[in-house]
Scaffold this motif. Structure first.
Motif, PDB file in Angstrom:
ATOM      1  N   ALA A 116       3.599   0.880   5.806  1.00  0.00           N
ATOM      2  CA  ALA A 116       3.495   2.358   5.138  1.00  0.00           C
ATOM      3  C   ALA A 116       2.199   2.160   4.768  1.00  0.00           C
ATOM      4  N   THR A 157       4.507   8.123   3.908  1.00  0.00           N
ATOM      5  CA  THR A 157       3.608   6.895   4.363  1.00  0.00           C
ATOM      6  C   THR A 157       3.826   6.360   5.446  1.00  0.00           C
ATOM      7  N   VAL A 158       5.398   6.499   5.754  1.00  0.00           N
ATOM      8  CA  VAL A 158       6.229   5.397   6.292  1.00  0.00           C
ATOM      9  C   VAL A 158       6.220   5.760   7.818  1.00  0.00           C
ATOM     10  N   TRP A 184      13.903   1.732   2.542  1.00  0.00           N
ATOM     11  CA  TRP A 184      12.932   0.242   3.232  1.00  0.00           C
ATOM     12  C   TRP A 184      14.046  -1.283   2.462  1.00  0.00           C
ATOM     13  N   LYS A 195       2.502  -3.202   4.058  1.00  0.00           N
ATOM     14  CA  LYS A 195       1.651  -1.802   3.268  1.00  0.00           C
ATOM     15  C   LYS A 195       0.470  -2.186   3.400  1.00  0.00           C
TER      16      LYS A 195
END
Length: 302
Positions: A116, A157-158, A184, A195
């Motif tokens: 992410a 974003t994932v 998640w 991340k």
């Protein structure tokens, strides 16, 4: 897989997205490397959403009756053919370099099940993920407990391993509003979450959307946490402190939003849940660091 193609299926759930879908598609198709496939699931739109999607060569379009974002994304997941699935909301835009950065992260973290990044609001001047000092962004490896404390990134974003999504069962429509956070958490039980601490997406905040209603998010979060109480690897005391922290932060959020009745209701529900005794520990361990971090970010203009 050719160097110019990332082994990624992009899944875009779209509803009444005629106005914004074109920009989302252009940002995905313009990535270098480009994604192996882009799938748009039109979730019962009554406008020109499907027509916009079909105007982009190579985009797969699936139409279904309106069922909500979880069901639409799950349809896309079932149709995905690549080892990774990347999500993009129809009203968001990937920054240039998004897939390249995550492809590099895959090589550095071969055990990661989910990648992410950060986001920035639409309307800013940036159109490319910024180049960090040293050429590599800071990274944070997150575990189950980290994600139980807070949903730390936005869906667009994932990027998730397709196998992990299959094992997790995809998004759960019964918790729409917190469906991303819920997924998640389930992914984090299967392996590391990484991340990238750099913006990868420009997003539009839609107050009327599934994620924009504070009361809805609160109620769906409680449903999710009730299930986590059974599944969690934390001790009963540690989980109670985390649950108390969530009651406290929503009570504060309701107050900030001017919803004092909801803030009082949240406090009453905390008491009914028998969590008053955990308030001091939750405030010290979770609430105080959270508020301090918010203050520091505000002072830095982040």
């Amino acid at each position: 897989m050719a160097d110019g193609v990332a082994p990624v299926s992009v899944v875009i759930a779209a509803y009444q997205a005629e106005r914004t879908l074109g920009a989302a598609l252009a940002s995905a198709l313009g990535q270098v490397p480009r994604p192996a496939e882009v799938i748009v699931v039109d979730d019962g739109s009554r406008d020109g959403t499907s027509a916009v999607a079909r105007s982009y060569p190579g985009v797969r379009v699936i139409e279904q009756p309106n069922q909500g974002p979880s069901a639409a994304r799950n349809t896309g997941i079932r149709e995905a053919t690549q080892p990774w699935v990347a999500f993009l909301d129809a009203d968001d835009v990937w920054l240039a370099g998004k897939l390249a950065r995550q492809r590099s992260a895959q090589a550095r973290h071969p055990d990661a099940v989910l990648l992410a990044g950060d986001r920035e609001p639409a309307g800013g001047a940036r159109r490319r993920a910024p180049e960090p000092a040293g050429g590599r962004p800071r990274e944070t490896r997150l575990g189950y407990r980290d994600l139980l404390l807070l949903n730390r990134f936005q869906t667009s974003t994932v990027q998730v391993r397709t196998e992990a999504l299959s094992r997790c069962g995809g998004f759960d429509p019964t918790v729409d509003g917190a469906e991303d956070w819920d997924l998640w958490l389930r992914c984090a039980r299967l392996g590391p979450v990484v991340k990238l601490d750099v913006p990868l997406v420009m997003y539009r905040e839609e107050p009327a959307g599934h994620g924009g209603n504070l009361g809805r998010l609160y109620s769906r979060m409680l449903l999710m946490l009730d299930r986590e109480r059974v599944e969690t690897s934390l001790t009963a005391t540690a989980f109670a402190q985390v649950l108390t922290w969530h009651y406290l932060r929503f009570a504060l959020a309701f107050l900030v939003a001017g919803q004092s009745a909801d803030a009082r209701r949240t406090w009453r529900e905390l008491r009914v849940a028998g969590l008053v005794g955990h308030v001091p520990a939750a405030a010290v361990r979770h609430l105080a660091p959270f508020l301090a971090g918010r203050m520091v970010r505000r002072l830095r203009g982040v």
